[in-house]
Design an enzyme around this catalytic site. Structure first.
Site, short mmCIF file in Angstrom:
data_model
loop_
_atom_site.label_atom_id
_atom_site.label_comp_id
_atom_site.label_asym_id
_atom_site.label_seq_id
_atom_site.Cartn_x
_atom_site.Cartn_y
_atom_site.Cartn_z
N GLN A 50 5.50 39.55 71.46
CA GLN A 50 4.12 40.04 71.42
C GLN A 50 4.01 41.54 71.18
O GLN A 50 2.94 42.10 71.34
CB GLN A 50 3.35 39.74 72.74
CG GLN A 50 3.63 38.40 73.36
CD GLN A 50 2.86 37.29 72.70
OE1 GLN A 50 2.01 37.54 71.86
NE2 GLN A 50 3.16 36.07 73.06
N THR A 51 5.09 42.22 70.86
CA THR A 51 5.02 43.66 70.67
C THR A 51 5.72 44.05 69.36
O THR A 51 6.77 43.51 69.04
CB THR A 51 5.68 44.40 71.85
OG1 THR A 51 5.16 43.86 73.07
CG2 THR A 51 5.40 45.88 71.82
N TYR B 39 12.70 29.93 73.86
CA TYR B 39 12.94 30.91 72.81
C TYR B 39 13.95 31.97 73.26
O TYR B 39 14.96 32.21 72.60
CB TYR B 39 11.63 31.61 72.37
CG TYR B 39 11.97 32.80 71.53
CD1 TYR B 39 12.37 32.64 70.22
CD2 TYR B 39 12.02 34.08 72.10
CE1 TYR B 39 12.79 33.73 69.46
CE2 TYR B 39 12.44 35.17 71.35
CZ TYR B 39 12.82 34.99 70.04
OH TYR B 39 13.25 36.05 69.30
N CYS C 29 6.12 33.12 47.97
CA CYS C 29 7.16 32.11 47.72
C CYS C 29 8.11 32.53 46.60
O CYS C 29 9.27 32.14 46.59
CB CYS C 29 6.51 30.76 47.38
SG CYS C 29 5.48 30.14 48.73
N GLU D 190 14.90 41.15 73.32
CA GLU D 190 14.16 39.93 73.01
C GLU D 190 12.89 39.82 73.86
O GLU D 190 11.85 39.39 73.39
CB GLU D 190 15.05 38.69 73.22
CG GLU D 190 16.08 38.49 72.14
CD GLU D 190 15.46 38.35 70.76
OE1 GLU D 190 14.33 37.85 70.64
OE2 GLU D 190 16.11 38.76 69.78
N ASP E 263 10.44 31.24 67.33
CA ASP E 263 9.19 31.93 67.67
C ASP E 263 8.10 31.47 66.69
O ASP E 263 8.32 30.55 65.89
CB ASP E 263 9.40 33.45 67.65
CG ASP E 263 9.57 33.99 66.24
OD1 ASP E 263 9.76 33.19 65.30
OD2 ASP E 263 9.49 35.22 66.06
N CYS F 148 11.95 24.13 49.61
CA CYS F 148 10.74 24.12 50.45
C CYS F 148 9.83 22.96 50.05
O CYS F 148 9.24 22.96 48.96
CB CYS F 148 10.01 25.45 50.32
SG CYS F 148 8.52 25.49 51.32
N SER G 160 -4.20 39.08 74.08
CA SER G 160 -3.91 38.03 73.10
C SER G 160 -5.02 37.00 73.05
O SER G 160 -5.31 36.45 72.00
CB SER G 160 -2.59 37.34 73.46
OG SER G 160 -2.72 36.72 74.71
N TYR H 123 1.57 42.56 78.78
CA TYR H 123 2.19 41.30 79.27
C TYR H 123 3.21 41.62 80.37
O TYR H 123 4.41 41.40 80.23
CB TYR H 123 2.85 40.53 78.12
CG TYR H 123 1.90 40.18 77.03
CD1 TYR H 123 1.12 39.03 77.12
CD2 TYR H 123 1.73 41.01 75.93
CE1 TYR H 123 0.21 38.71 76.12
CE2 TYR H 123 0.83 40.70 74.94
CZ TYR H 123 0.07 39.56 75.03
OH TYR H 123 -0.82 39.26 74.06
S1 SF4 Z 1 9.49 28.89 53.22
FE1 SF4 Z 1 8.32 27.82 51.62
S2 SF4 Z 1 6.21 28.42 52.00
FE2 SF4 Z 1 7.50 29.89 53.09
S3 SF4 Z 1 7.71 31.59 51.62
FE3 SF4 Z 1 9.49 30.20 51.40
S4 SF4 Z 1 8.89 28.86 49.73
FE4 SF4 Z 1 7.03 29.81 50.46
#
Ligand code: SF4
Length: 371
Positions: free
Chosen positions: A55-56, A133, A207, A50, A151, A216, A310, A95
């Site tokens: 960042q890698t 995190y 999506c 982790e 993250d 969503c 970064s 880092y």
């Molecule tokens: S979480 Fe929402 S915005 Fe992201 S890919 Fe899925 S449907 Fe699309």
């Protein structure tokens, strides 16, 4: 009373909340990659992976992770190592505070916790360098605790899923806690991050391939491109740096050590300075070297190395200097210049931890020297 704008979130999402973790885990299972840190849930291994993965890129981490475990197979082995060995092993991953903190935390585990890595996010956060995190990731993956690990990728998915414009870390943890299942919390956290990295991307989310599309809210409202609302990156500042590679008549080069705290803390490098206004890189290199080896004189340009961090981009202009002697800089002079130590080393500088850009300069020097 809750703000009016929040009510539709629950009206819309609630029918899908119970199904979302299951759908996400099924998607994750179907595309599970065989990565070395997924082969067992040993807390030390999970923790190392982790920290390395922050960042890698995964492809960069795989060989380095395996090499690290050969060199430091247990938390006790890591605690027993010297910090210079640890930084040298981390070389190229960037880092470097991550490596120093990992080493310091391993010593806390050995000296204060009887060698046992703590199992809750709250206890893990007490270790040096372990933030929200990492604590959530280790607690959920290695100890099966239903703790969120959020993250940048997971933050983007959650912001879109719940149509949150600029959610605070606490709000994100609260919405993640609504979703995280008790039976596979670690897999759920990894799935959420993987979804953000591969499907719910910043610029072009797909999506129609998303297992969470039905629930969503940003997709339903047409706000996907605006969520989260603070993701636009500011321009990256650029700096010119003059680097002095001082080669003595004995065939050694001068290295200085950076302060423990701050960027690239504790690593070694050639003396260098960021150019000031209307100063050339060569003038900056001369100024960087003057207090350490006053009689050294510039011989020729060696290399220009570009390196992106970064938050900033550096152009290192390296110049070869010839020095007749190998003066030992006064500690006070070093401190004024911002260094903590100086050594004259063979030009391979193989036993020292160097940042990636400095290593490239060392290679340019090796190529320029007669065999
Ligand atoms: S979480 Fe929402 S915005 Fe992201 S890919 Fe899925 S449907 Fe699309």
């Amino acid at each position: 009373m809750k703000p009016r704008s929040r009510r539709p979130i629950f009206v819309f999402v609630l029918p899908h909340i119970a199904r979302s973790p299951r759908d996400l885990l099924a998607w994750f299972d179907a595309r599970l990659r065989d990565l070395p840190w997924r082969r067992d849930a040993d807390p030390y291994r999970v923790w190392v992976s982790e920290v390395m993965l922050q960042q890698t890129r995964v492809e960069t981490v795989i060989p380095r992770y395996e090499r690290w475990l050969e060199r430091f197979p247990t938390v006790e082995d890591l605690a027993a190592a010297e910090v210079d060995e640890v930084l040298a092993e981390w070389e190229g991953l960037g880092y470097y505070s991550r490596a120093r903190n990992l080493h310091a935390a391993a010593r806390v585990v050995r000296d204060s916790l009887g060698g046992a890595i703590p199992g809750t996010a709250r206890e893990l956060r007490d270790l040096p360098g372990v933030g929200e995190y990492t604590a959530g990731a280790v607690a959920s993956i290695a100890f099966d605790r239903p703790e969120p690990a959020i993250d940048t990728n997971a933050r983007r998915v959650l912001s879109r899923l719940f149509d949150l414009e600029t959610p605070s870390p606490a709000r994100l943890r609260a919405v993640a806690a609504e979703l995280i299942p008790n039976d596979r919390p670690g897999d759920f956290n990894q799935a959420l991050m993987e979804l953000g990295a591969t499907v719910c991307s910043l610029r072009s989310p797909r999506c129609n391939e998303c297992p969470l599309a039905d629930g969503c809210l940003a997709r339903a409202r047409g706000t996907v491109a605006e969520r989260p609302g603070d993701s636009a990156r500011p321009p990256v500042p650029e700096f010119e740096v003059g680097v002095a590679v001082a080669l003595s008549s004995e065939g050694r080069v001068l290295l200085v050590r950076r302060a423990e705290r701050g960027m690239l803390g504790g690593l070694w490098q050639f003396p260098a300075r960021v150019t000031e206004e209307s100063e050339s890189p060569l003038e900056a290199a001369v100024e960087a070297l003057r207090p350490l080896a006053p009689e050294a004189s510039p011989a020729r340009a060696l290399a220009v190395v570009r390196h992106a961090y970064s938050h900033r981009r550096h152009f290192y202009h390296a110049f070869l200097f010839r020095a007749q002697t190998e003066p030992e800089p006064d500690p006070e002079v070093l401190a004024v210049a911002g260094w903590t130590a100086a050594v004259w080393e063979p030009p391979e500088v193989s036993g020292r931890g160097l940042p990636a850009a400095q290593r490239r300069i060392a290679r340019a020097l090796a190529a320029a020297l007669p065999c």
